[in-house]
Design an enzyme around this catalytic site. Structure first.
Site, short mmCIF file in Angstrom:
data_model
loop_
_atom_site.label_atom_id
_atom_site.label_comp_id
_atom_site.label_asym_id
_atom_site.label_seq_id
_atom_site.Cartn_x
_atom_site.Cartn_y
_atom_site.Cartn_z
CD GLU A 199 24.86 -8.13 18.72
OE1 GLU A 199 24.38 -7.11 17.97
OE2 GLU A 199 26.07 -8.65 18.15
CE1 TYR A 234 22.27 -6.99 13.81
CE2 TYR A 234 21.78 -6.55 16.17
CZ TYR A 234 22.71 -6.70 15.08
OH TYR A 234 24.20 -6.61 15.27
CG ASP A 261 22.91 -4.16 10.55
OD1 ASP A 261 23.12 -4.39 9.47
OD2 ASP A 261 23.88 -3.69 11.37
#
Length: 365
Positions: A39, A122, A140
């Site tokens: 991520e 996020y 996002d």
DNA sequence: AACCCGGGGGT
DNA sequence: ACCCCAGGGTT
């Protein structure tokens, strides 16, 4: 299989996903470390660009302990070329923090995750849902775009209130029993179907999509236009003395902090060499009684908010000229410089000048 | 709330 | 030339 009471959007999205899911390596694991790593790599970074970095980083640092123990310079060298280098610094910070304060185990809730350096709303939602099944929606760029179109949300997605508004909408949509699937699905949907240039003709959700039904696809998402880029002028000097070059680590609050570069004079406009010498005392000393060779260099390096105009020169500083230590700079052998993280601009500059003897096969990455 | 931080690919 | 990407931190 298909539980009831889902919003029609959610129902259609999950059905679409069952046929179109991308196969991505970080979906094959529940290891929060690997998920976190993926991520962070993918923040503001396309899958195709981040993928090789993710695979390499996981190979070099297979566990959070191995990352925590690594030298930061080694991490930076592996991050080289990926951009947004503060991600690497925060990655290292968090790895050390997880090892020292959490016995190497990532916290398991959104609220704890979001407090880690480099982990925002996020990324915390992504880890919480993918690794621990918590029903927090990822919000996002894909989610902003999809929800704005589907529900006709007029809010400027760059406005500070936008995140909360879109998160509230997504919270109503995410199924409690399969949050991970929903989050993966909405990002694949944003990448493959509801992309910036959307494929509405083949979209299973078009019948209930506000923007499509109103023929206002171009109106969503609403986004403020950005200002013009700032021009900067970087004048690089490859100063060589005794098979060493003068370099420094960029440490100030500016682009490329943590990366390394040659001696550089920044000017506010395009300047002649003579003007640059007047602007920089150290340079004028080092360049006296020696020749300066103009180098081929990248003319322009474009960042999202800056245009870097670049010129470069090579200077053979006489051995008998005693250069006292310049604050922040050091002489280094090219083969050692090669091991340090550098901006793509500098890599291109080097590539353009591999014929220089000082580089002599030691530099290509 | 405004600004900063990269590099690359798509259109 | 412009947009946008599996955003987050700082001031």
């Amino acid at each position: 299989m298909q539980s009831t009471n889902h919003h029609p959007f959610t129902e259609g999205l999950l059905t679409w996903y069952r046929q179109h899911a991308r196969e991505l390596p970080w979906r094959q694991t529940q290891d929060p470390y690997a998920i976190w790593l993926s991520e962070v790599v993918l923040q503001q970074t396309r899958v195709a660009q981040g993928l090789p970095y993710y695979l390499k980083l996981l190979e070099v640092f297979p566990t959070v302990e191995s990352l925590a123990q690594a030298e930061e310079s080694v991490l930076f060298r592996h991050w080289q070329g990926l951009g947004y280098y503060s991600r690497a610094r925060n990655l290292h910070k968090t790895a050390k923090l997880v090892v020292a304060n959490f016995q190497g185990q990532f916290p398991t809730t959104y609220c704890e995750l979001v407090q880690l350096p480099g982990v925002g709303p996020y990324t915390a939602a992504a880890i919480a849902s993918f690794a621990f099944g918590e029903a927090k929606p990822v919000v996002d760029g894909n989610v902003f775009r999809i929800l704005a179109r589907y529900f006709g949300i007029e809010t400027d997605i760059l406005h500070s209130s936008a995140r909360k508004e879109f998160t509230d909408v997504a919270m109503e949509l995410i199924p409690q029993d399969q949050p991970a699937e929903f989050n993966q699905a909405i990002m694949d949907f944003g990448s493959l179907q509801c992309s910036p240039a959307p494929l509405c003709a083949s979209c299973p959700l078009s019948l209930t999509c506000f923007a499509f039904q109103q023929k206002r696809i171009q109106d969503f998402p609403v986004k403020q236009k950005k200002a013009k880029q700032k021009n900067r002028y970087f004048n690089y000097f490859i100063l060589e003395q005794g098979n060493q070059v003068l370099v420094r680590e960029r440490k100030e609050r500016d682009i490329w902090s943590g990366l390394w570069e040659f001696y550089m004079v920044e000017s506010t406009q395009e300047e002649e060499l003579e003007s640059l010498l007047e602007m920089d005392d150290n340079l004028s000393i080092m360049l006296q009684s020696t020749s300066v060779q103009s180098l081929k260099s990248p003319k322009l390096h474009i960042l999202s908010h800056q245009k870097i105009h670049c010129r470069a020169w090579h200077v053979q500083v006489p051995d008998n000229l005693d250069i006292n230590e310049l604050a922040g700079f050091q002489w280094i052998r090219p083969e050692d410089f090669e091991k340090l993280g550098k901006s793509v601009l500098l890599l291109n500059l080097i590539t353009d000048n591999l014929h220089l003897e000082i580089f002599n096969d030691s530099m290509p990455r």
